[in-house]
Design a protein around this motif. Structure first.
Motif, PDB file in Angstrom:
ATOM      1  N   TYR A 162     109.580 181.972  81.815  1.00 33.72           N
ATOM      2  CA  TYR A 162     109.971 180.716  82.466  1.00 33.72           C
ATOM      3  C   TYR A 162     111.119 180.037  81.724  1.00 33.72           C
ATOM      4  O   TYR A 162     111.261 180.175  80.521  1.00 33.72           O
ATOM      5  CB  TYR A 162     108.772 179.760  82.534  1.00 33.72           C
ATOM      6  CG  TYR A 162     107.623 180.350  83.297  1.00 33.72           C
ATOM      7  CD1 TYR A 162     107.641 180.403  84.686  1.00 33.72           C
ATOM      8  CD2 TYR A 162     106.525 180.892  82.638  1.00 33.72           C
ATOM      9  CE1 TYR A 162     106.597 180.964  85.397  1.00 33.72           C
ATOM     10  CE2 TYR A 162     105.474 181.461  83.343  1.00 33.72           C
ATOM     11  CZ  TYR A 162     105.517 181.485  84.718  1.00 33.72           C
ATOM     12  OH  TYR A 162     104.483 182.048  85.425  1.00 33.72           O
ATOM     13  N   LEU A 171     106.278 179.147  88.945  1.00 37.01           N
ATOM     14  CA  LEU A 171     106.566 178.216  87.859  1.00 37.01           C
ATOM     15  C   LEU A 171     105.382 178.093  86.925  1.00 37.01           C
ATOM     16  O   LEU A 171     104.256 178.412  87.283  1.00 37.01           O
ATOM     17  CB  LEU A 171     106.993 176.849  88.401  1.00 37.01           C
ATOM     18  CG  LEU A 171     106.114 176.103  89.400  1.00 37.01           C
ATOM     19  CD1 LEU A 171     104.994 175.351  88.717  1.00 37.01           C
ATOM     20  CD2 LEU A 171     106.970 175.126  90.171  1.00 37.01           C
ATOM     21  N   PRO A 189     110.663 176.695  86.104  1.00 34.04           N
ATOM     22  CA  PRO A 189     110.851 177.789  87.061  1.00 34.04           C
ATOM     23  C   PRO A 189     110.893 179.163  86.379  1.00 34.04           C
ATOM     24  O   PRO A 189     111.212 179.281  85.198  1.00 34.04           O
ATOM     25  CB  PRO A 189     112.204 177.462  87.690  1.00 34.04           C
ATOM     26  CG  PRO A 189     112.945 176.708  86.633  1.00 34.04           C
ATOM     27  CD  PRO A 189     111.888 175.910  85.901  1.00 34.04           C
TER      28      PRO A 189
END
Length: 141
Positions: free
Chosen positions: A32, A110, A102
């Protein structure tokens, strides 16, 4: 010398077998973009309450009516139960606003930072059990 090595070989193999799984767990920064945050509004399709990570699946509809199937990764059930979540907190059809980091891949995924429920409540709540009782509350008071 060879006899000493041969005698220690089972210990070396045992240590490797025990230690290797520790390297298999992914880091949040790998999957992420921890320096970015996105917020999306959607409708819950599934709530997964399981180890090692809980997951929230939800559909997001854009202004043209296109639906994207999103997923949010959360912590484990034990830690989430101390933050105001429970296995029954989300049901398909619930409206949610989800904020998080994200996916680096660009996939609609996410790492969850917060969820705002339709009633305005923001989760996770620190110091609150899944049943809404504050962790500092004493029974009978």
């Amino acid at each position: 010398m060879k006899a000493r090595f041969a005698a220690s070989l089972p210990l070396i193999v045992a240590l490797l077998v025990v230690a290797l799984p520790l390297f298999a767990h992914h880091g949040t920064g790998v999957a992420y973009e921890v320096d970015k945050e996105v917020t999306v509004k959607g409708t819950v399709t599934e709530w997964i309450w399981a180890n090692p990570h809980c997951g929230l699946l939800f559909d997001v509809t854009d202004d043209k009516g296109n639906v994207a199937h999103w997923g949010a990764e959360l912590g484990n059930p034990h830690s989430l139960s101390q933050a105001g979540l429970s296995k029954d907190i989300f049901k398909p059809g619930d409206k949610v606003t989800v904020a998080g980091h994200p996916a680096r891949s660009g996939a609609p995924r996410l790492e969850l930072q917060s969820i705002t429920l339709a009633d305005g409540r923001v989760l996770p709540e620190k110091g609150v059990k899944g049943n809404g009782v504050k962790l500092t509350d004493e029974p009978g008071q």
